[in-house]
Write a protein that holds these residues in place. Sequence first.
Motif, PDB file in Angstrom:
ATOM      1  N   ARG A  93       0.837  -1.207   0.000  1.00  0.00           N
ATOM      2  CA  ARG A  93       0.000   0.000   0.000  1.00  0.00           C
ATOM      3  C   ARG A  93       0.872   1.258   0.000  1.00  0.00           C
ATOM      4  N   ALA A  94       1.950   1.262   0.767  1.00  0.00           N
ATOM      5  CA  ALA A  94       2.848   2.425   0.804  1.00  0.00           C
ATOM      6  C   ALA A  94       3.473   2.674  -0.569  1.00  0.00           C
ATOM      7  N   ASP A  95       3.909   1.609  -1.233  1.00  0.00           N
ATOM      8  CA  ASP A  95       4.487   1.753  -2.575  1.00  0.00           C
ATOM      9  C   ASP A  95       3.445   2.285  -3.551  1.00  0.00           C
ATOM     10  N   ALA A  96       2.240   1.756  -3.474  1.00  0.00           N
ATOM     11  CA  ALA A  96       1.168   2.198  -4.375  1.00  0.00           C
ATOM     12  C   ALA A  96       0.837   3.669  -4.128  1.00  0.00           C
ATOM     13  N   ARG A  97       0.804   4.075  -2.871  1.00  0.00           N
ATOM     14  CA  ARG A  97       0.510   5.491  -2.567  1.00  0.00           C
ATOM     15  C   ARG A  97       1.619   6.406  -3.083  1.00  0.00           C
ATOM     16  N   THR A  98       2.865   5.953  -2.977  1.00  0.00           N
ATOM     17  CA  THR A  98       3.969   6.748  -3.523  1.00  0.00           C
ATOM     18  C   THR A  98       3.775   6.932  -5.021  1.00  0.00           C
ATOM     19  N   MET A  99       3.382   5.871  -5.692  1.00  0.00           N
ATOM     20  CA  MET A  99       3.151   5.954  -7.135  1.00  0.00           C
ATOM     21  C   MET A  99       2.002   6.925  -7.432  1.00  0.00           C
ATOM     22  N   LEU A 100       0.920   6.830  -6.673  1.00  0.00           N
ATOM     23  CA  LEU A 100      -0.206   7.748  -6.864  1.00  0.00           C
ATOM     24  C   LEU A 100       0.209   9.190  -6.621  1.00  0.00           C
TER      25      LEU A 100
END
Length: 174
Positions: A93-100
């Motif tokens: 989730r943290a990686d995905a939020r960074t991408m977003l």
Amino acid sequence: MSSGFSAKGDGVVVARFEAAEVAILRSLVSELLGLVEPGETGDDPLERALGIGDGRAPSDPVLARLFPSAYEDAQDASEFRRYTEATLRDGKRADARTMLDTAAAGRTELTTEQAQAWMRALNDIRLALGTKLEVTEEIHEEIAAMPEDDPRYPTYVIYDWLTYLQDTLVRALW
């Protein structure tokens, strides 16, 4: 169309995206966030507080691909999953939020840490999409032989594009 990622120097990675590409990336990463929401914990308040799960392997093939069993032995795999899956979900989730947070039309500059988060998120998106598409090693031949009016064609092309992005990102980081 994006030319992928390149190294700028000083640990900075650069990409240029069109607005439509960013929309696709945001849509895919949002789907990923929905998939890797916090897992279920036991009824015990301490287990809930610590994020200790029940240890069951996911029945959904996409989640099973994103969270594979660490051991062949079912009991060992369950015990390992029980204590690690919550942390793995948090990381995804943290990686995905960074991408977003960093995906933007035009020129995008990423720090090394952000680029590594993108690499992990792109990998997770590709794993999820590849599982849904039942991708095999013959994907490139399948895409080349597939007529453009095949309803699956756009999704396969997106998968191929994600593969390209991930490859250029790996090269930019190393």
